[in-house]
Design an enzyme around this catalytic site. Structure first.
Site, mmCIF file in Angstrom:
data_model
loop_
_atom_site.group_PDB
_atom_site.id
_atom_site.type_symbol
_atom_site.label_atom_id
_atom_site.label_comp_id
_atom_site.label_asym_id
_atom_site.label_seq_id
_atom_site.Cartn_x
_atom_site.Cartn_y
_atom_site.Cartn_z
ATOM 1 N N LYS A 22 0.753 -1.391 -0.023
ATOM 2 C CA LYS A 22 0.338 0.039 0.219
ATOM 3 C C LYS A 22 0.887 1.310 -0.304
ATOM 4 O O LYS A 22 0.519 2.380 -0.679
ATOM 5 C CB LYS A 22 -1.027 -0.190 1.326
ATOM 6 C CG LYS A 22 -1.425 1.373 1.363
ATOM 7 C CD LYS A 22 -2.491 1.377 2.185
ATOM 8 C CE LYS A 22 -1.908 1.880 4.061
ATOM 9 N NZ LYS A 22 -1.611 3.597 4.087
ATOM 10 N N ASN A 23 1.950 1.063 1.040
ATOM 11 C CA ASN A 23 2.331 2.506 0.940
ATOM 12 C C ASN A 23 3.716 2.433 -0.098
ATOM 13 O O ASN A 23 4.088 3.463 0.168
ATOM 14 C CB ASN A 23 3.195 3.053 1.933
ATOM 15 C CG ASN A 23 2.036 2.826 3.063
ATOM 16 O OD1 ASN A 23 1.259 2.971 3.496
ATOM 17 N ND2 ASN A 23 2.413 3.006 4.597
ATOM 18 N N ARG A 92 -4.471 9.966 4.484
ATOM 19 C CA ARG A 92 -3.389 11.218 4.544
ATOM 20 C C ARG A 92 -2.254 11.134 3.565
ATOM 21 O O ARG A 92 -1.741 12.244 3.082
ATOM 22 C CB ARG A 92 -2.485 11.910 5.928
ATOM 23 C CG ARG A 92 -1.933 11.856 5.958
ATOM 24 C CD ARG A 92 -1.063 11.587 7.267
ATOM 25 N NE ARG A 92 -0.080 12.575 7.537
ATOM 26 C CZ ARG A 92 0.502 13.890 8.102
ATOM 27 N NH1 ARG A 92 -0.609 14.566 8.272
ATOM 28 N NH2 ARG A 92 1.431 13.798 7.781
ATOM 29 N N CYS A 116 -5.655 7.796 9.500
ATOM 30 C CA CYS A 116 -6.054 7.583 10.098
ATOM 31 C C CYS A 116 -5.627 7.719 11.667
ATOM 32 O O CYS A 116 -5.038 9.223 11.890
ATOM 33 C CB CYS A 116 -5.242 5.938 11.260
ATOM 34 S SG CYS A 116 -4.998 4.309 9.951
ATOM 35 N N ARG A 121 -0.878 14.672 12.819
ATOM 36 C CA ARG A 121 -0.215 14.325 12.081
ATOM 37 C C ARG A 121 -0.324 15.687 10.935
ATOM 38 O O ARG A 121 -1.034 16.049 10.198
ATOM 39 C CB ARG A 121 -0.787 13.506 11.034
ATOM 40 C CG ARG A 121 -1.029 12.127 11.874
ATOM 41 C CD ARG A 121 -2.079 10.856 11.491
ATOM 42 N NE ARG A 121 -0.725 10.417 10.316
ATOM 43 C CZ ARG A 121 -0.875 9.431 9.657
ATOM 44 N NH1 ARG A 121 -2.360 8.473 9.363
ATOM 45 N NH2 ARG A 121 0.410 8.958 9.198
ATOM 46 N N ILE A 123 1.656 18.865 8.720
ATOM 47 C CA ILE A 123 1.963 18.904 6.916
ATOM 48 C C ILE A 123 3.217 19.766 6.992
ATOM 49 O O ILE A 123 3.462 19.853 5.815
ATOM 50 C CB ILE A 123 1.056 18.708 6.182
ATOM 51 C CG1 ILE A 123 0.332 20.027 6.196
ATOM 52 C CG2 ILE A 123 0.066 17.634 6.063
ATOM 53 C CD1 ILE A 123 -0.981 20.379 5.171
ATOM 54 N N ASP A 304 4.308 0.597 11.851
ATOM 55 C CA ASP A 304 2.768 0.201 12.078
ATOM 56 C C ASP A 304 2.478 -1.319 12.282
ATOM 57 O O ASP A 304 1.459 -1.052 12.312
ATOM 58 C CB ASP A 304 2.320 0.405 10.118
ATOM 59 C CG ASP A 304 2.146 1.726 9.556
ATOM 60 O OD1 ASP A 304 2.438 3.061 10.129
ATOM 61 O OD2 ASP A 304 2.678 1.672 8.311
ATOM 62 N N VAL A 326 6.607 7.162 17.291
ATOM 63 C CA VAL A 326 6.592 7.627 16.049
ATOM 64 C C VAL A 326 5.021 8.492 15.822
ATOM 65 O O VAL A 326 5.303 9.707 16.268
ATOM 66 C CB VAL A 326 6.130 7.312 14.933
ATOM 67 C CG1 VAL A 326 6.120 8.059 13.503
ATOM 68 C CG2 VAL A 326 7.939 6.693 14.248
ATOM 69 N N ARG A 396 -8.977 -0.874 4.317
ATOM 70 C CA ARG A 396 -8.023 0.590 3.105
ATOM 71 C C ARG A 396 -6.774 -0.191 3.225
ATOM 72 O O ARG A 396 -5.935 0.148 2.678
ATOM 73 C CB ARG A 396 -8.230 1.521 5.114
ATOM 74 C CG ARG A 396 -8.737 2.625 4.997
ATOM 75 C CD ARG A 396 -8.921 4.259 5.989
ATOM 76 N NE ARG A 396 -7.678 4.081 5.372
ATOM 77 C CZ ARG A 396 -7.303 4.450 5.593
ATOM 78 N NH1 ARG A 396 -6.718 5.102 7.902
ATOM 79 N NH2 ARG A 396 -5.196 4.579 5.477
#
Ligand code: UD1
Length: 424
Positions: A22-23, A92, A116, A121, A123, A304, A326, A396
């Site tokens: 996914k990432n 995101r 999430c 979070r 930017i 994660d 994190v 997701r």
């Protein structure tokens, strides 16, 4: 709405092919708009975040189709530079499109992204990186407007190795005038893959996977065909699921070197690994030994996998400590795990997990994507039936977690709400 039902502990044994990352795929989809030619990405997972990114790209005028894991992106018709709020709020990572659209069109706008709820979070690093390349950025309430004639290469210093900010910087710099250096870049494998992807489009990027990335800006990039790597986070989740099921499971289609720290950690918990170039086999005989785990940017233990490892340690033979460094809010799953008989106390930024000899099935809700996966891991170790609701979070990022774990013999299935209503 769908729920996951787990029938209870079963010894797991089998082979699971791991879906595409996914990432890895999401920033590649954003990169595809740097050219106006067709790009094809293979090994793409059919997950909600990919569908959401497709929705954004379609809104912008780019045609995309996903069939049998092959994603075809035709950005020739791109005619919008504003990212649609409806989708951006859901995900995101859509923020990386800002760097790409700015690079290609000289302007772009977006609202603040969602994703999430795992902590603050911001930017700010993303925007600072784009400013370093000459973009003029206005923040207006919850909107961001970015402009630049043509971006100019420059030096970007990231105060923290943010994955998304590194990707945004890379995408913006690929079409900038002159050279860019990113200092303090994130070193995640997905960044290295994105650098390879941009190079496959005719870009010139070096240093991917290190803290210093150099990009020679190009006037034009072309389309490409590229295979997405296996998802190391899905693989890590399934390693923990296999350990919860005290069995022997082979995961195929992963790069074991990307799981080094995870494997090292799980070995300390008593797992035994057999590693080849593209597969990892884990076997586990008894309860996991307790662990001390601290998350960190790559090559550290991935944030994660913090929730899934918490799910696993709920049945360890002692007290484990988990420190999240994190995303500070990523402990919400602790309360849900307690509904399955776990004992987790969160204090001063650390979770204390008291391993129980037996977890008992129960009803708990996925609070976020990886938190949902943690409930699956714990449910596989529990006695009795577990029901997990709010599984849209899980969808997701996991193409079909039930299908995959059934390949190893787990008693796990989807219970779609519509089916339930029909039964009633
Ligand atoms: C990406 C991954 C996510 C993973 C995370 C860390 C994707 C789609 N998502 O998220 O699964 O958990 O990396 O490995 O690839 N930060 C700031 N300002 C910024 C940007 C980040 O303060 O402008 C902070 C964040 O709040 C967080 C830390 O930096 O505390 C790491 O965030 P980052 O690496 O940017 O994560 P994402 O790219 O959002």
């Amino acid at each position: 709405m769908s729920e996951i039902h787990i029938g209870g502990f079963r010894r797991l044994q089998g082979r699971i092919p791991v879906q595409g990352s996914k990432n890895g795929v999401l920033p590649m989809m954003a990169a595809s708009i740097l050219s106006d030619e067709t790009t094809v990405i293979t090994n793409v997972p059919a997950i909600q975040d990919v569908f959401c990114m497709m929705g954004i790209l379609k809104f912008m005028g780019c045609s995309c189709t996903l069939k049998d894991g092959e994603l075809t992106l035709c950005p020739a018709g791109l005619d919008r530079t504003d990212l649609p709020e409806e989708y951006v709020r859901q995900m995101r990572s859509s923020i990386v499109l800002l760097g790409a659209v700015l690079g290609r069109c000289g302007r772009g706008s977006t609202c603040y992204p969602g994703g999430c709820s795992i902590g603050k979070r911001p930017i700010d690093f993303h925007l600072q990186a784009l400013r370093s390349l000459g973009a003029e950025i206005r923040e207006d309430g919850c909107c961001v407007q970015a402009r630049a004639g043509r971006l100019a290469g420059g030096t970007i210093r990231l105060p923290y190795p943010s994955v998304g900010a590194t990707e945004n910087a890379l995408l913006a710099a690929a079409l900038a005038d002159g050279d860019t250096v990113i200092l303090g870049a994130a070193r995640e494998p997905e960044i290295e893959e994105l650098c390879r992807f941009i190079n496959a489009m005719g870009g010139e990027v070096s240093g991917g996977g290190t803290g210093r990335i150099r990009i020679r800006g190009k006037k034009k990039l072309h389309g490409c065909r590229f295979q997405a790597p296996g998802d190391r986070i899905v693989a890590g989740t399934y390693l923990m699921a296999a350990m919860a099921g005290r069995g022997e499971v082979e995961l195929a289609g992963v790069r074991p070197e990307h799981l080094k720290e995870v494997i090292r950690t799980l070995e300390r918990a008593g797992a035994v690994f057999d590693i080849s170039e593209t597969a990892v086999t884990v076997s586990m005989a008894g309860r996991p030994l307790p662990l001390q785990v601290e998350t960190g940017p790559y090559p550290g233990f991935p944030t994660d996998l913090q929730s899934p490892v918490m799910g696993l340690l709920c049945c360890a033979s002692g007290v484990s400590r988990i420190r999240e460094t994190v995303f500070e809010g990523r402990y919400e799953t602790a309360a849900e795990l307690e509904k399955l008989g776990a004992s987790v106390t969160v204090r001063e930024g650390e979770a204390l997990v008291r391993g129980r000899p037996v977890l008992r099935g129960g009803r708990a809700g996925a609070r976020d994507l990886r938190g949902g996966a943690a409930l699956v891991v714990a449910g596989l170790a529990a006695e009795g039936e577990t029901e997990i609701y709010d599984c849209f979070h899980i969808e997701r990022g996991y193409e079909d977690i039930c299908r995959d774990l059934r390949l190893a013999g787990a008693d796990i299935r989807w219970q779609r709400q519509e089916a339930k209503e029909k039964e009633n």
